[in-house]
Write a protein that holds these residues in place. Structure first.
Motif, PDB file in Angstrom:
ATOM      1  N   GLU A  61       0.820  -1.061   0.236  1.00 16.85           N
ATOM      2  CA  GLU A  61       0.073   0.340  -0.014  1.00 16.85           C
ATOM      3  C   GLU A  61       0.645   0.909   0.564  1.00 16.85           C
ATOM      4  O   GLU A  61       0.831   2.473  -0.701  1.00 16.85           O
ATOM      5  N   LYS A  64       2.390   2.006  -3.555  1.00 16.85           N
ATOM      6  CA  LYS A  64       1.212   2.298  -4.512  1.00 16.85           C
ATOM      7  C   LYS A  64       1.608   4.058  -4.996  1.00 16.85           C
ATOM      8  O   LYS A  64       1.494   5.167  -5.719  1.00 16.85           O
ATOM      9  N   PHE A  65       1.976   4.566  -3.848  1.00 18.20           N
ATOM     10  CA  PHE A  65       2.004   5.548  -3.505  1.00 18.20           C
ATOM     11  C   PHE A  65       3.740   6.542  -3.568  1.00 18.20           C
ATOM     12  O   PHE A  65       4.019   7.432  -2.956  1.00 18.20           O
ATOM     13  N   LYS A  68       4.706   9.931  -4.849  1.00 16.61           N
ATOM     14  CA  LYS A  68       4.732  10.797  -3.881  1.00 16.61           C
ATOM     15  C   LYS A  68       5.843  11.663  -2.797  1.00 16.61           C
ATOM     16  O   LYS A  68       5.663  12.323  -1.986  1.00 16.61           O
ATOM     17  N   ARG A  75       2.728  11.284  -9.239  1.00 14.80           N
ATOM     18  CA  ARG A  75       1.614   9.740  -9.495  1.00 14.80           C
ATOM     19  C   ARG A  75       2.057   8.799  -8.941  1.00 14.80           C
ATOM     20  O   ARG A  75       2.915   8.560  -8.342  1.00 14.80           O
ATOM     21  N   ASP A  76      -0.093   8.423  -8.701  1.00 18.20           N
ATOM     22  CA  ASP A  76       0.313   7.119  -7.782  1.00 18.20           C
ATOM     23  C   ASP A  76       0.677   5.836  -8.980  1.00 18.20           C
ATOM     24  O   ASP A  76       0.783   5.654 -10.082  1.00 18.20           O
ATOM     25  N   THR A  78       0.224   2.926 -10.558  1.00 19.00           N
ATOM     26  CA  THR A  78      -1.006   1.260 -10.910  1.00 19.00           C
ATOM     27  C   THR A  78      -0.579   0.154 -10.296  1.00 19.00           C
ATOM     28  O   THR A  78       0.252   0.314  -9.610  1.00 19.00           O
ATOM     29  N   THR A  82       2.873  -1.540  -9.381  1.00 18.54           N
ATOM     30  CA  THR A  82       2.862  -1.410  -7.772  1.00 18.54           C
ATOM     31  C   THR A  82       3.461  -3.147  -7.359  1.00 18.54           C
ATOM     32  O   THR A  82       4.709  -3.673  -7.119  1.00 18.54           O
TER      33      THR A  82
END
Length: 108
Positions: A61, A64-65, A68, A75-76, A78, A82
């Motif tokens: 989880e 995914k970020f 950032k 961007r996140d 996909t 991931t």
């Protein structure tokens, strides 16, 4: 500590721009952002910034970020990106990336 304490803002932007519409390649990203030339300890400092919950691991989880973590403009990833990133870095198969696995991936 923030990412720009460890990496140059212009290199972060260049690396993020390279993958704005392209499939994310973590090894190429690490090279573009200047991490492959960093010492193992410096790479581990980057890991600590990305380990948002301070667990000592980057779980799926959080992964995914991950962009950032380099810049709020990132961007996140996909779900596919991931999974590919996790599979490439998770050498012991525990479903998360440890600090040594992260450093090894950056420098392989």
């Amino acid at each position: 500590m923030v990412m720009t304490d460890l990496l140059k803002a212009e290199e972060i932007k260049k690396a993020l721009d390279a993958f704005a519409a392209e499939t994310f390649d973590p090894k190429k990203f690490f090279d573009l952002v200047g991490m492959t030339a960093m010492s193992a300890e410096s790479v581990k400092q980057v890991f600590r910034v990305l380990d948002v919950d301070g667990s000592g691991f980057i779980e799926e989880e959080e992964l995914k970020f991950v962009l950032k973590g380099f810049s709020e403009d990132g961007r996140d990833l996909t779900d596919d990106e991931t999974r590919v990133f996790l599979k490439a870095a998770d050498k012991d198969g525990d479903g998360k990336i440890g600090i040594d696995e992260f450093e090894a991936m950056v420098h392989e």
